[in-house]
Write a protein that holds these residues in place. Structure first.
Motif, PDB file in Angstrom:
ATOM      1  N   PHE A 182      -1.327   2.286  12.963  1.00  0.00           N
ATOM      2  CA  PHE A 182      -1.021   0.946  12.459  1.00  0.00           C
ATOM      3  C   PHE A 182      -0.847  -0.052  13.597  1.00  0.00           C
ATOM      4  N   GLY A 197      -7.411   8.125  -0.443  1.00  0.00           N
ATOM      5  CA  GLY A 197      -8.274   8.654   0.607  1.00  0.00           C
ATOM      6  C   GLY A 197      -9.491   9.278  -0.067  1.00  0.00           C
ATOM      7  N   VAL A 255       3.704   4.360   4.931  1.00  0.00           N
ATOM      8  CA  VAL A 255       2.977   5.534   5.410  1.00  0.00           C
ATOM      9  C   VAL A 255       3.840   6.256   6.458  1.00  0.00           C
ATOM     10  N   ASP A 277      -9.589   0.447   7.357  1.00  0.00           N
ATOM     11  CA  ASP A 277      -8.317  -0.256   7.207  1.00  0.00           C
ATOM     12  C   ASP A 277      -8.449  -1.739   7.587  1.00  0.00           C
ATOM     13  N   ASP A 321       0.881  -1.173   0.000  1.00  0.00           N
ATOM     14  CA  ASP A 321       0.000   0.000   0.000  1.00  0.00           C
ATOM     15  C   ASP A 321       0.918   1.222   0.000  1.00  0.00           C
ATOM     16  N   SER A 323      -1.074   6.493  -1.946  1.00  0.00           N
ATOM     17  CA  SER A 323      -2.359   6.669  -1.264  1.00  0.00           C
ATOM     18  C   SER A 323      -2.681   8.109  -0.853  1.00  0.00           C
ATOM     19  N   TYR A 327       2.549  -1.484   4.460  1.00  0.00           N
ATOM     20  CA  TYR A 327       1.952  -0.145   4.407  1.00  0.00           C
ATOM     21  C   TYR A 327       3.064   0.886   4.471  1.00  0.00           C
ATOM     22  N   GLN A 345       1.705   8.171  11.542  1.00  0.00           N
ATOM     23  CA  GLN A 345       0.575   7.240  11.662  1.00  0.00           C
ATOM     24  C   GLN A 345       0.961   5.925  12.343  1.00  0.00           C
ATOM     25  N   TYR A 362      -4.241   3.180  -2.191  1.00  0.00           N
ATOM     26  CA  TYR A 362      -5.394   3.227  -1.283  1.00  0.00           C
ATOM     27  C   TYR A 362      -5.811   4.686  -1.140  1.00  0.00           C
ATOM     28  N   TYR A 392     -11.439   5.698   9.957  1.00  0.00           N
ATOM     29  CA  TYR A 392     -10.236   5.295   9.218  1.00  0.00           C
ATOM     30  C   TYR A 392      -9.827   3.871   9.571  1.00  0.00           C
ATOM     31  N   ASN A 416      -4.824  11.765  -0.687  1.00  0.00           N
ATOM     32  CA  ASN A 416      -6.214  12.057  -0.348  1.00  0.00           C
ATOM     33  C   ASN A 416      -6.860  12.890  -1.437  1.00  0.00           C
ATOM     34  N   HIS A 441       3.946  13.420   0.032  1.00  0.00           N
ATOM     35  CA  HIS A 441       3.521  12.146  -0.546  1.00  0.00           C
ATOM     36  C   HIS A 441       4.610  11.499  -1.376  1.00  0.00           C
TER      37      HIS A 441
END
Ligand code: ARG
Length: 606
Positions: A380, A163, A372, A352, A121, A124, A370, A376, A161, A348, A126, A135
């Motif tokens: 997770f 947003g 990210v 997930d 993933d 992703s 993932y 975050q 993925y 969220y 938004n 990003h």
């Protein structure tokens, strides 16, 4: 390549000491100082059984092993508590170059992931927000990890993925469908908004975009987003409107929504926003060589959410807290995982969980990755724990790959304030700067624009990937584009240079069986560096850190450039020339493969 050298050394140790061959292969190390030896065996491993100090063992063992060494080894000698093996140049030359000759563009590939599937993933973004430079990290690290997993044998599925779900789409739909009202509220509050720190030129630009940009443009969408949030800070009713609209979006399949005209409008607005955003993102992905296998946004899992809530209930994991459904994680030292708000809206984490079930159970992933940002991490940890509590054995195969922030002189970026640095602007600027450099240095170059694109974006990508992903990165234009520094352009430039040597040679690349050994110390250094490629792919895979490959490429380029600086390649005596051409070809092949793994192109000339 190193594996082969290790096996050769391990055989001798095994012949003399007995036991398991594999143990010796594992124990052999690469000495810190390569001038001391090619491989080192740490004798402390024998200290207990032999009841002697490692240096004494090293001395004795070296003497004994020397009589056993075959033609591949030049010398075995003690160094402190180690026995060092030094192979002949002949053996180095043949071992390293034959493997590259055999594997070619697949050099460094492995099979350990064979039969396994990984879902990654990454990127992703938004919807309705521009891809920010923030990003970039997920996008390029993620793509590199896809490439690296492929190289070690995994079947890979890269997922974007998006947003594309949540209350912000209610807000955006409201803003779009009530544009006039938003504009008048914006006018009413504009003074305070600008006083609050909004740049006034940016603010008027946004207001202008809102009124004049076509409704299917990203600029319009972005203006809608920023203006709505700025106004909503002054006018607290707006948030409520957004929630109302989102509820309609969520309930669109219910019986009472079937014939509701407003619901229909909200739905089509939302769908249009997703489309507009994807067009925008795709432009950037193309520049960055990024290809997802699936675009599966958060909304894709929307219909599974009721089941998720039900399963959590069945597992007796849900607790009611202030009207909301939560999974209590106190026992694991974490705040609760929020599953459903009091108004029934899911969150969220809920989405997930549904997405993870989809990936593990429907797509058949053996591993879920993932990529990210580290902000975050808690999310997770929490949702992986919930998966575990739901009894999924594959919860242990879920991996969060976090990364640090980009630091700009302007400070941290925020989309809501509008002072965001767009990824595309950064790429465009890099391309422009490289175009200028090319005009100065190589005005004759064909496809200058294409090369500038490859080198400009390559510079940005490499600058990101050469750093340990967990650290924050200071963004610095000069360092990024320095053709002689530790940069992407340096690696690409080295590649192009090697390519030009090979073009000048103009004949087929000699075979390993047709060349003589490479004897110069600088040649050996190149061979030593080449030999490390497979290992670098493996550590990058194991640690999920592409910077090993990036740093390795810098090392290899330095080695071949140092050699090239001191020695001629073409114009030497034929046998020397032929060996060196093969060496150049090997470097070119490995650099190209390394760049490919990082998602970077290798221009033929620049
Ligand atoms: N859209 C999110 C964001 O930009 C990232 C999504 C990451 N992937 C995930 N499965 N949560 O913050």
């Amino acid at each position: 390549m190193l594996t082969k050298l290790k096996t050769t050394a391990a055989r001798i140790l095994h012949l003399h000491l007995g036991g398991e061959l594999a143990k010796y292969e594992e124990a052999l190390e690469i000495p810190k100082d390569l001038s001391l030896g090619d491989l080192a065996f740490p004798c402390f491993l024998l200290a207990k059984s032999q009841k002697k100090a490692p240096p004494a063992i090293a001395l004795e063992l070296s003497n004994q092993l020397n009589s056993l060494k075959g033609t591949e080894i030049r010398e075995i000698r003690p160094q402190g508590g180690y026995v060092n093996f030094i192979f002949t140049n002949e053996y180095w030359t043949k071992t390293v170059l034959s493997e590259i000759e055999l594997k070619k563009g697949q050099v460094g590939d492995a099979t350990l992931g064979k039969g396994k599937k990984v879902v990654i993933d990454y990127s992703s973004p938004n919807v309705a927000k521009p891809m920010s430079i923030g990003h970039l990290r997920s996008t390029v690290i993620g793509q590199a990890l896809v490439n690296i997993h492929k190289a070690v044998g995994f079947e890979t599925i890269g997922i974007n993925y998006l947003g594309d779900w949540g209350v912000q789409f209610g807000k955006l739909a409201w803003a779009h469908l009530n544009k006039a009202e938003l504009a008048s509220k914006a006018a009413q509050h504009s003074k305070v908004i600008v006083q609050d720190g909004f740049s006034s030129s940016l603010w008027s630009q946004l207001i202008d975009d809102l009124a004049n940009k076509p409704e299917d443009s990203f600029d319009y969408l972005y203006a809608l987003y920023v203006v709505f949030h700025a106004v909503a800070e002054q006018d607290l009713d707006l948030a409520e409107k957004g929630r109302e609209y989102f509820l309609k979006l969520e309930k669109r399949h219910s019986a009472e929504s079937k014939n509701d005209a407003l619901t229909a409008k909200i739905v089509s607005t939302w769908q249009k926003f997703v489309e507009i955003s994807l067009v925008e993102y795709d432009r950037v992905y193309k520049l960055l060589n990024v290809k997802h296998d699936l675009v599966r946004g958060e909304s894709y899992h929307e219909n599974d959410l009721d089941d998720v809530v039900k399963r959590l209930k069945d597992h007796k994991l849900l607790t009611l807290s202030e009207g909301a459904q939560i999974v209590d994680l106190t026992a694991y030292d974490m705040p609760p995982c929020l599953i459903q708000k009091s108004d029934g809206a899911t969150l969220y984490a809920t989405r997930d969980i549904a997405a993870a079930e989809d990936r593990a159970l429907k797509l058949g992933a053996d591993r879920l990755i993932y990529v990210v940002g580290s902000e975050q991490t808690l999310h997770f940890k929490q949702f992986f724990k919930v998966l575990e509590l739901m009894g999924y054995p594959w919860a242990k195969d879920c991996v969060h790959v976090p990364f640090g922030l980009y630091r700009f002189k302007e400070g941290k970026m925020s989309t809501r304030r509008g002072n965001v640095i767009f990824l595309e602007d950064v790429l465009d600027r890099a391309i422009e700067l490289v175009e200028k450099i090319i005009q100065e240095k190589n005005p004759e170059l064909k496809n200058a624009r294409q090369v500038a694109e490859q080198v400009g974006t390559g510079a940005v990508v490499f600058h990101d990937l050469m750093n340990d992903r967990q650290k924050s990165i200071d963004f610095d234009w000069d360092r990024l584009l320095d053709f002689n520094g530790d940069t992407g352009p340096y690696v690409q430039y080295t590649y192009a240079r090697l390519n030009s040597i090979i073009s000048k040679w103009g004949k087929p690349i000699p075979k390993v069986s047709e060349i003589s050994k490479l004897d110069e110390p600088l040649e050996k250094a190149v061979l030593q560096s080449l030999a490390r490629m497979p290992q670098m792919v493996l550590v990058s895979y194991e640690q999920l850190k592409p910077n090993w490959i990036a740093q390795y490429l810098l090392d290899l380029c330095k080695c071949i450039n140092a050699f090239y600086y001191e020695h001629r390649i073409l114009g030497e005596e034929d046998s020397v020339q032929r060996s060196r051409i093969l060496l150049v070809w090997a470097c070119q092949t490995v650099i190209k493969r390394g760049l490919e793994l990082l998602g970077m192109p290798a221009p033929q000339s620049m």
